[in-house]
Design a protein around this motif. Structure first.
Motif, mmCIF file in Angstrom:
data_model
loop_
_atom_site.group_PDB
_atom_site.id
_atom_site.type_symbol
_atom_site.label_atom_id
_atom_site.label_comp_id
_atom_site.label_asym_id
_atom_site.label_seq_id
_atom_site.Cartn_x
_atom_site.Cartn_y
_atom_site.Cartn_z
ATOM 1 N N ALA A 153 -16.485 -9.480 -2.988
ATOM 2 C CA ALA A 153 -15.512 -10.258 -3.765
ATOM 3 C C ALA A 153 -14.600 -9.334 -4.570
ATOM 4 N N GLY A 154 -15.184 -8.270 -5.128
ATOM 5 C CA GLY A 154 -14.370 -7.328 -5.891
ATOM 6 C C GLY A 154 -13.337 -6.634 -5.034
ATOM 7 N N LEU A 155 -13.722 -6.212 -3.834
ATOM 8 C CA LEU A 155 -12.774 -5.563 -2.931
ATOM 9 C C LEU A 155 -11.651 -6.514 -2.533
ATOM 10 N N ALA A 156 -11.996 -7.792 -2.337
ATOM 11 C CA ALA A 156 -10.970 -8.785 -1.997
ATOM 12 C C ALA A 156 -9.998 -8.976 -3.160
ATOM 13 N N LEU A 157 -10.513 -8.982 -4.393
ATOM 14 C CA LEU A 157 -9.630 -9.127 -5.557
ATOM 15 C C LEU A 157 -8.702 -7.921 -5.698
ATOM 16 N N ILE A 158 -9.220 -6.723 -5.407
ATOM 17 C CA ILE A 158 -8.373 -5.524 -5.476
ATOM 18 C C ILE A 158 -7.224 -5.637 -4.481
ATOM 19 N N ALA A 159 -7.539 -6.017 -3.245
ATOM 20 C CA ALA A 159 -6.493 -6.157 -2.229
ATOM 21 C C ALA A 159 -5.475 -7.220 -2.641
ATOM 22 N N ALA A 160 -5.961 -8.328 -3.198
ATOM 23 C CA ALA A 160 -5.049 -9.384 -3.645
ATOM 24 C C ALA A 160 -4.166 -8.894 -4.794
ATOM 25 N N GLY A 161 -4.742 -8.091 -5.688
ATOM 26 C CA GLY A 161 -3.961 -7.579 -6.810
ATOM 27 C C GLY A 161 -2.860 -6.640 -6.364
ATOM 28 N N VAL A 162 -3.158 -5.755 -5.422
ATOM 29 C CA VAL A 162 -2.133 -4.847 -4.898
ATOM 30 C C VAL A 162 -1.047 -5.645 -4.174
ATOM 31 N N ALA A 163 -1.448 -6.646 -3.407
ATOM 32 C CA ALA A 163 -0.456 -7.500 -2.730
ATOM 33 C C ALA A 163 0.434 -8.211 -3.746
ATOM 34 N N ALA A 164 -0.164 -8.660 -4.863
ATOM 35 C CA ALA A 164 0.629 -9.326 -5.901
ATOM 36 C C ALA A 164 1.635 -8.368 -6.540
ATOM 37 N N LEU A 165 1.264 -7.096 -6.643
ATOM 38 C CA LEU A 165 2.179 -6.119 -7.230
ATOM 39 C C LEU A 165 3.421 -5.905 -6.369
ATOM 40 N N VAL A 166 3.249 -5.859 -5.051
ATOM 41 C CA VAL A 166 4.349 -5.434 -4.177
ATOM 42 C C VAL A 166 5.082 -6.590 -3.502
ATOM 43 N N TRP A 167 4.591 -7.828 -3.607
ATOM 44 C CA TRP A 167 5.180 -8.905 -2.800
ATOM 45 C C TRP A 167 6.640 -9.142 -3.129
ATOM 46 N N ARG A 168 7.010 -9.030 -4.391
ATOM 47 C CA ARG A 168 8.388 -9.340 -4.779
ATOM 48 C C ARG A 168 9.384 -8.296 -4.279
ATOM 49 N N TYR A 169 8.880 -7.143 -3.820
ATOM 50 C CA TYR A 169 9.767 -6.098 -3.317
ATOM 51 C C TYR A 169 9.889 -6.127 -1.794
ATOM 52 N N VAL A 170 9.235 -7.111 -1.176
ATOM 53 C CA VAL A 170 9.312 -7.241 0.273
ATOM 54 C C VAL A 170 10.526 -8.061 0.677
ATOM 55 N N VAL A 171 10.801 -9.137 -0.046
ATOM 56 C CA VAL A 171 11.975 -9.985 0.229
ATOM 57 C C VAL A 171 12.677 -10.250 -1.106
ATOM 58 N N PRO A 172 13.874 -9.670 -1.318
ATOM 59 C CA PRO A 172 14.545 -8.685 -0.454
ATOM 60 C C PRO A 172 13.836 -7.333 -0.518
ATOM 61 N N VAL A 173 14.043 -6.552 0.515
ATOM 62 C CA VAL A 173 13.327 -5.273 0.633
ATOM 63 C C VAL A 173 13.863 -4.261 -0.378
ATOM 64 N N ASP A 174 12.954 -3.674 -1.135
ATOM 65 C CA ASP A 174 13.279 -2.555 -2.025
ATOM 66 C C ASP A 174 12.594 -1.322 -1.437
ATOM 67 N N THR A 175 13.346 -0.537 -0.714
ATOM 68 C CA THR A 175 12.740 0.571 0.035
ATOM 69 C C THR A 175 12.090 1.606 -0.876
ATOM 70 N N ASP A 176 12.693 1.853 -2.047
ATOM 71 C CA ASP A 176 12.119 2.852 -2.950
ATOM 72 C C ASP A 176 10.739 2.427 -3.432
ATOM 73 N N VAL A 177 10.625 1.209 -3.919
ATOM 74 C CA VAL A 177 9.344 0.741 -4.456
ATOM 75 C C VAL A 177 8.301 0.648 -3.349
#
Length: 325
Positions: A153-177
């Motif tokens: 469960a902890g590993l799943a939360l870590i993956a979800a947290g990283v996804a939450a950090l970067v999702w807003r930079y996917v659309v629109p794409v922010d290549t630097d981030v």
């Protein structure tokens, strides 16, 4: 940010002395000493993440910061390292390579470059946060069991947290981030390699620091002398040199490793890892006044998820008590 393989041990008995018998001059308990050491370590880890972001705005170049990071501990610990030279030289090449690559020049440059493209919150969350996932992957590949229960469960939360950090930079794409986030993932994977390597060597914290810093300083010095990595330390501002000397050289390079090992001996590995997981939160809070970073909604969601995930991933199942006990 430091990982160690020091196992919990009972605190040595405190020697009787003036403080032991005087009610007004009683010293700290072993638990209080461990907690104090751990809180200082968390502050140093947070300072590492902040300095990774601040490097792009300073007069120092990455090679300059690396020279301070790996050179200062060698100067301070030289007599102790000389006494341990045979034990350091006896470390198996495979384990030594994991430590030198995992926390040496490749890791340092990846963390600094990734921080320059993202934010302090990304460095403080992704680099330490993803380590349990990478370590678990290494252990699975070696034939260990798949994590279950709270660890899964902890590993799943870590993956979800990283996804939450970067999702807003996917659309629109922010290549630097996105590029910076990818580089920070590489840094985290390298640190996981370092963590695994530490478990394979029979060195105390001072010896481990020497095994890491000596070849790393030699490599970064050679890269700087040959012009592969530019250096501008001779013309850098004195304030910048002093800041990175204290944070990277004395703080990260020297004090964090020694203090974290001390905290584990006093508190145990599980309690230390739980308190240590507060590092991402400290980074976010300190980045506001020190770097002028405002936490975004993604950071406010992702950092708590990663912190909770690290806590769960570091929990160990309690041994089952026999029914007739």
């Amino acid at each position: 940010m430091v990982a160690t393989n020091t196992s919990p041990a009972a605190a040595p008995p405190r020697a009787a002395g003036p403080q032991a018998g005087h009610p007004g001059r009683r010293g700290l308990s072993p638990q209080a000493e461990g907690m104090l050491a751990l809180l200082v370590t968390v502050a140093i880890w947070a300072a590492f993440a902040l300095s990774a972001r601040a490097l792009s705005a300073s007069s120092l170049l990455p090679a300059d910061a690396a020279l301070l990071r790996f050179g200062v501990p060698l100067v301070v610990l030289f007599p102790a390292l000389w006494r341990r030279r045979r034990r350091i030289a006896a470390v198996r090449p495979g384990a030594a390579a994991k430590i030198i690559c995992g926390a040496g020049v490749p890791f340092f440059l990846a963390a600094m470059h990734g921080g320059a493209l993202t934010s302090a919150a990304f460095v403080g969350s992704i680099v330490p946060g993803m380590v349990p996932l990478f370590v678990s992957a290494i252990m699975i590949r070696r034939g260990h069991g798949v994590p279950r229960g709270t660890q899964a469960a902890g590993l799943a939360l870590i993956a979800a947290g990283v996804a939450a950090l970067v999702w807003r930079y996917v659309v629109p794409v922010d290549t630097d981030v996105l590029a910076g986030s990818g580089i920070l993932l590489v840094a985290s994977g390298l640190w996981a390699l370092y963590t695994v390597g530490l478990r394979e060597v029979d060195l105390d914290p001072v010896g481990s620091i020497g095994l890491l810093c000596l070849p790393s300083f030699a490599v970064i010095g050679l890269l700087a002398l040959t012009g592969v990595l530019p250096t501008g330390i001779a013309h850098a501002a004195g304030g910048d040199i002093a800041l990175f000397l204290v944070v990277q050289g004395l703080g990260v390079g020297l004090c964090a490793g020694l203090l974290y090992a001390f905290a584990i001996r006093r508190l145990g590995a599980e309690r230390s890892s739980v308190v240590g997981s507060l590092s991402p939160v400290a980074v976010v809070l300190l980045a506001v006044p020190l770097l002028g970073e405002s936490p975004t909604f993604a950071v406010l969601v992702g950092v708590p998820l990663i912190t909770a995930g690290v806590v769960l991933a570091n929990r160990r199942p309690r041994p089952k008590v026999p029914a007739d006990a």
